[in-house]
Scaffold this motif. Structure first.
Motif, mmCIF file in Angstrom:
data_model
loop_
_atom_site.group_PDB
_atom_site.id
_atom_site.type_symbol
_atom_site.label_atom_id
_atom_site.label_comp_id
_atom_site.label_asym_id
_atom_site.label_seq_id
_atom_site.Cartn_x
_atom_site.Cartn_y
_atom_site.Cartn_z
ATOM 1 N N VAL A 39 0.833 -1.200 0.000
ATOM 2 C CA VAL A 39 0.000 0.000 0.000
ATOM 3 C C VAL A 39 0.872 1.256 0.000
ATOM 4 C CG1 VAL A 39 -1.951 1.153 1.093
ATOM 5 C CG2 VAL A 39 -1.630 -1.308 1.417
ATOM 6 N N ALA A 40 0.595 2.171 -0.931
ATOM 7 C CA ALA A 40 1.252 3.477 -0.989
ATOM 8 C C ALA A 40 0.411 4.370 -1.883
ATOM 9 C CB ALA A 40 2.687 3.361 -1.519
ATOM 10 N N PHE A 41 0.783 5.636 -1.985
ATOM 11 C CA PHE A 41 0.042 6.575 -2.833
ATOM 12 C C PHE A 41 0.422 6.336 -4.297
ATOM 13 C CE2 PHE A 41 -0.068 8.908 1.207
ATOM 14 C CZ PHE A 41 -1.409 9.261 1.270
ATOM 15 N N TYR A 42 -0.493 5.748 -5.061
ATOM 16 C CA TYR A 42 -0.241 5.514 -6.478
ATOM 17 C C TYR A 42 -0.943 6.537 -7.356
ATOM 18 C CZ TYR A 42 1.206 1.093 -4.397
ATOM 19 O OH TYR A 42 1.801 0.136 -3.614
ATOM 20 N N THR A 43 -1.790 7.346 -6.752
ATOM 21 C CA THR A 43 -2.409 8.474 -7.445
ATOM 22 C C THR A 43 -2.360 9.690 -6.521
ATOM 23 O OG1 THR A 43 -4.638 7.915 -6.612
ATOM 24 C CG2 THR A 43 -3.980 6.984 -8.747
ATOM 25 N N GLY A 44 -2.544 10.877 -7.083
ATOM 26 C CA GLY A 44 -2.556 12.098 -6.283
ATOM 27 C C GLY A 44 -1.193 12.740 -6.165
ATOM 28 N N ALA A 45 -1.139 13.825 -5.383
ATOM 29 C CA ALA A 45 0.070 14.647 -5.295
ATOM 30 C C ALA A 45 1.256 13.925 -4.692
ATOM 31 C CB ALA A 45 -0.236 15.908 -4.476
ATOM 32 N N ALA A 46 1.006 12.921 -3.856
ATOM 33 C CA ALA A 46 2.106 12.201 -3.207
ATOM 34 C C ALA A 46 2.636 11.052 -4.055
ATOM 35 C CB ALA A 46 1.654 11.671 -1.852
ATOM 36 N N ALA A 47 1.985 10.761 -5.169
ATOM 37 C CA ALA A 47 2.366 9.591 -5.956
ATOM 38 C C ALA A 47 3.734 9.756 -6.608
ATOM 39 C CB ALA A 47 1.306 9.309 -7.016
ATOM 40 N N GLY A 48 3.947 10.886 -7.317
ATOM 41 C CA GLY A 48 5.179 11.073 -8.072
ATOM 42 C C GLY A 48 6.450 10.983 -7.241
ATOM 43 N N PRO A 49 6.566 11.800 -6.186
ATOM 44 C CA PRO A 49 7.792 11.767 -5.397
ATOM 45 C C PRO A 49 7.854 10.671 -4.343
ATOM 46 C CG PRO A 49 6.377 13.546 -4.656
ATOM 47 C CD PRO A 49 5.701 12.929 -5.832
ATOM 48 N N PHE A 50 6.733 10.039 -3.997
ATOM 49 C CA PHE A 50 6.739 9.056 -2.921
ATOM 50 C C PHE A 50 6.188 7.693 -3.347
ATOM 51 C CE2 PHE A 50 8.035 12.075 0.146
ATOM 52 C CZ PHE A 50 8.318 11.395 1.321
ATOM 53 N N GLY A 51 4.928 7.648 -3.737
ATOM 54 C CA GLY A 51 4.275 6.375 -3.979
ATOM 55 C C GLY A 51 4.840 5.581 -5.137
ATOM 56 N N ILE A 52 5.101 6.238 -6.267
ATOM 57 C CA ILE A 52 5.611 5.528 -7.443
ATOM 58 C C ILE A 52 7.038 5.027 -7.210
ATOM 59 C CG2 ILE A 52 6.100 5.680 -9.904
ATOM 60 C CD1 ILE A 52 3.089 5.586 -9.047
ATOM 61 N N PRO A 53 7.966 5.851 -6.657
ATOM 62 C CA PRO A 53 9.284 5.282 -6.336
ATOM 63 C C PRO A 53 9.201 4.102 -5.371
ATOM 64 C CG PRO A 53 9.372 7.672 -6.278
ATOM 65 C CD PRO A 53 7.926 7.303 -6.434
ATOM 66 N N ALA A 54 8.252 4.153 -4.431
ATOM 67 C CA ALA A 54 8.087 3.023 -3.501
ATOM 68 C C ALA A 54 7.569 1.794 -4.229
ATOM 69 C CB ALA A 54 7.138 3.414 -2.370
ATOM 70 N N ARG A 55 6.577 1.981 -5.116
ATOM 71 C CA ARG A 55 6.042 0.833 -5.869
ATOM 72 C C ARG A 55 7.102 0.257 -6.804
ATOM 73 N NH1 ARG A 55 0.380 -0.480 -8.817
ATOM 74 N NH2 ARG A 55 1.140 -2.226 -10.056
ATOM 75 N N ASN A 56 7.867 1.126 -7.445
ATOM 76 C CA ASN A 56 8.932 0.628 -8.322
ATOM 77 C C ASN A 56 9.919 -0.239 -7.547
ATOM 78 O OD1 ASN A 56 7.801 1.944 -10.500
ATOM 79 N ND2 ASN A 56 9.206 3.688 -10.435
ATOM 80 N N ALA A 57 10.265 0.214 -6.349
ATOM 81 C CA ALA A 57 11.177 -0.578 -5.512
ATOM 82 C C ALA A 57 10.539 -1.905 -5.131
ATOM 83 C CB ALA A 57 11.558 0.209 -4.259
ATOM 84 N N ALA A 58 9.235 -1.893 -4.841
ATOM 85 C CA ALA A 58 8.543 -3.136 -4.485
ATOM 86 C C ALA A 58 8.594 -4.124 -5.640
ATOM 87 C CB ALA A 58 7.097 -2.844 -4.093
ATOM 88 N N GLU A 59 8.298 -3.653 -6.851
ATOM 89 C CA GLU A 59 8.323 -4.542 -8.011
ATOM 90 C C GLU A 59 9.725 -5.114 -8.233
ATOM 91 O OE1 GLU A 59 6.832 -2.248 -11.246
ATOM 92 O OE2 GLU A 59 4.747 -2.289 -10.534
#
Length: 435
Positions: A39-59
Motif C-alpha cells: 500500500v502506498a500513494f499511487y495516485t494524487g500529489a504524493a504519488a510522483g515523489p513518494f508512492g511511485i518510487p516506492a512501488r517501483n522498488a517493491a516490483e
C-alpha cells in the motif's frame, strides 16, 4: 507364509503411497505463494515523489527475492521458500477508506501480510485493525512516534525510524553548521507527522541551542498545495532557519513557489524529507538548502554491496536513481523475507503462522540497503537507524544536484533509548545519546 508375504507387500505399498503423498505435499508447499498487500500513494500529489518510487522498488525487490538475485545474505529464493505475490492498493482516499481496504485485503483477497503506508494518519488508523485481524504488517515509511509509544502491538512492525530521529538529527546539524542561529520557525502540515516533527525539532533546538528563539509556527493543511499567504508572511520577517517536514506534492509546490519569491535567499531552508524530490526538481532545487532523507539513503547511503545493487538495478530499470521511499520499501521486503525465513525454519513445512512470523522479526538487527536496521524500540517492533544531513549544491559540469557538507549521525545519537518516550527523552536533555 502366503499371508505373511501378503502383509509385507501391503506394508511396502502403504509406505510407497505415504512417501508419494509426502512428496506431493512438499511439492505443493514449494508451489504455495505468499500473498502480500503493498500500500502506498499511487495516485494524487504524493504519488510522483513518494508512492511511485516506492512501488517501483517493491516490483524490483519482489522479482529479485523470488529469483534469488538479491546480494548475500538474501540470495535464497522466496520468503520462507515461498514465491511472493504482490497485491498493490492505492493509499489515496483518506483513513476511513484505508481501514476498509485493509479489511478487504485480509478478509476477501486473502493476503498473508501487508507492507505499506506513507501517511502517519494511515498508519495510526490501520495498526489497530491489523492487530484485530492478527495479520503480520510492516509500516514501511510513516513517521509519527505515536504508533509504538502510545500502544503495544503483536503483529505490527515499522522498519524505518520514526520522526524523532529526523528532528533531532536536523537540530544537531543546525547546531553544528549554523551555530550562530538566533531565530528559527516551522511550516508543517497540520496533522500527526507535521505536528510531531515540529514539536521534536523545537524541543531539540531548545536543548542544543537554548539562545535561539522559536518564532510562531505555521500550520497549513495537508495537501493544501498553494502557499502564497504563508510565503508572504515568512518573507516579511524571515527566520534565520526555516524548518519543514513537508513531503510529496506539498514539498515540491512549496519549494517552487518560495523559490520564485527568493525566500531561500533570506533564510536557511531545512527540508527533513528533501532528498525525495532532489532528482525530480534538479536545478529548480536551490543551492544552500539543508536536506535529509529520513535515514542514510540515496546519495546519503553508506556504500555497500547491497546499496550499490539497489542504486544500479533501480536506475537501470526506471531511468532515475532511487530515493528514500524506495529504500524504505526495499528494506521492508528484506525484513519480510527475514521474518518468514526464520519462521519457516521451525514450521515443519507448513506456511508459518502470523505469530511465528512476528517472532521471526522481533528484536532483530540486519543489514539493509546502505544502513543497519535495529528493531530496538517498541518492544522489538520499531526500528532505529542512523541518519544524515547535507547541503544542496548544483554541479554544472555533471548537470546534477549534489549534497555537500554531509554529517551522518549514529542511530543511538538521534533515537531515544528503548522504553523511553521520545518527548521525555528530548526534554530531559537526550540523556544516553551516543554521538
Amino acid at each position: 507364509m502366503t499371508v505373511k508375504k501378503l502383509l509385507r507387500g501391503t506394508s511396502v505399498a502403504a509406505c510407497l503411497v505415504a512417501g508419494a503423498m509426502t512428496a506431493f505435499a512438499g511439492a505443493a508447499q514449494a508451489q504455495e505463494k505468499l500473498k502480500v498487500g503493498v500500500v502506498a500513494f499511487y495516485t494524487g500529489a504524493a504519488a510522483g515523489p513518494f508512492g511511485i518510487p516506492a512501488r517501483n522498488a517493491a516490483e524490483l525487490i519482489v522479482e529479485a527475492i523470488n529469483a534469488g538475485n538479491v546480494p548475500a545474505p538474501y540470495n535464497t529464493k522466496g520468503a520462507g521458500g515461498m514465491e511472493i505475490e504482490a497485491v498493490y492498493i492505492d493509499e489515496a482516499g483518506g483513513t476511513t477508506k484505508q481501514v476498509t481496504e485493509y479489511r478487504n485485503m485480509v478478509q476477501r483477497q486473502g493476503v498473508d501480510a501487508v507492507i505499506g503506508y506513507i501517511s502517519s494518519g494511515s498508519c495510526l488508523a490501520v495498526a489497530p485493525v491489523a492487530e484485530e485481524l492478527k495479520t503480520f504488517t510492516i509500516l514501511f515509511d510513516c513517521g509519527t512516534p505515536r504508533i509504538f509509544e502510545d500502544s503495544d502491538y503483536q503483529y505490527v512492525f515499522r522498519t524505518s525510524s520514526h520522526a524523532t530521529m529526523d528532528s533531532v538529527g536536523a537540530a544537531r546539524y543546525i547546531a553544528s553548521k549554523f551555530g550562530d542561529t538566533k531565530t528559527f520557525q516551522g511550516i508543517n502540515q497540520n496533522y500527526a507527522w507535521g505536528q510531531d516533527s515540529w514539536r521534536d525539532f523545537d524541543l531539540a533546538m531548545g536543548n542544543l541551542m537554548p539562545d535561539a528563539k522559536a518564532e510562531e509556527p505555521l500550520w497549513p493543511k495537508i495537501f493544501q498545495g498553494q502557499y502564497g499567504a504563508e510565503i508572504s508572511r515568512l518573507s516579511v520577517s524571515p527566520p534565520q532557519v526555516l524548518h519543514t517536514s513537508f513531503w510529496g506534492g506539498d514539498l515540491e509546490s512549496f519549494i517552487l513557489q518560495s523559490s520564485a519569491r527568493s525566500l531561500h535567499k533570506r533564510t536557511t531552508m531545512l527540508l527533513t524529507t528533501g532528498e525525495s524530490v532532489m532528482h525530480r526538481l534538479g536545478r529548480k532545487l536551490p543551492d544552500g538548502v539543508v536536506i535529509g532523507a529520513r535515514g542514510p539513503y540515496g546519495v546519503l547511503a553508506e556504500e555497500t554491496e547491497l546499496s550499490k545493487w539497489l542504486w544500479t538495478s533501480f536506475s537501470d530499470r526506471f531511468g532515475t536513481p532511487p530515493t528514500f521511499p524506495s529504500y524504505h520499501m526495499a528494506q521492508a521486503f528484506i525484513a519480510l523475507k527475514i521474518a518468514y525465513d526464520n519462521a519457516a525454519a521451525s514450521s515443519g513445512g507448513a506456511k508459518p503462522s502470523a505469530d511465528a512470523v512476528a517472532d521471526g522479526l522481533r528484536h532483530k538487527t540486519f543489514e539493509a540497503f546502505g544502513t543497519t536496521i535495529n528493531m530496538k524500540l517498541g518492544k522489538g517492533h520499531q526500528a532505529i537507524t542512523p541518519t544524515a544531513y547535507g547541503i544542496t549544491k548544483w554541479d554544472s559540469e555533471a548537470g546534477e544536484q549534489k549534497i555537500v557538507d554531509v554529517i551522518t549521525y549514529p542511530a543511538e545519537c538521534v533515537n531515544p533509548p528503548a522504553d523511553v518516550n521520545s518527548v521525555e527523552w528530548i526534554e530531559g536533555g537526550m540523556q544516553g545519546a551516543k554521538c
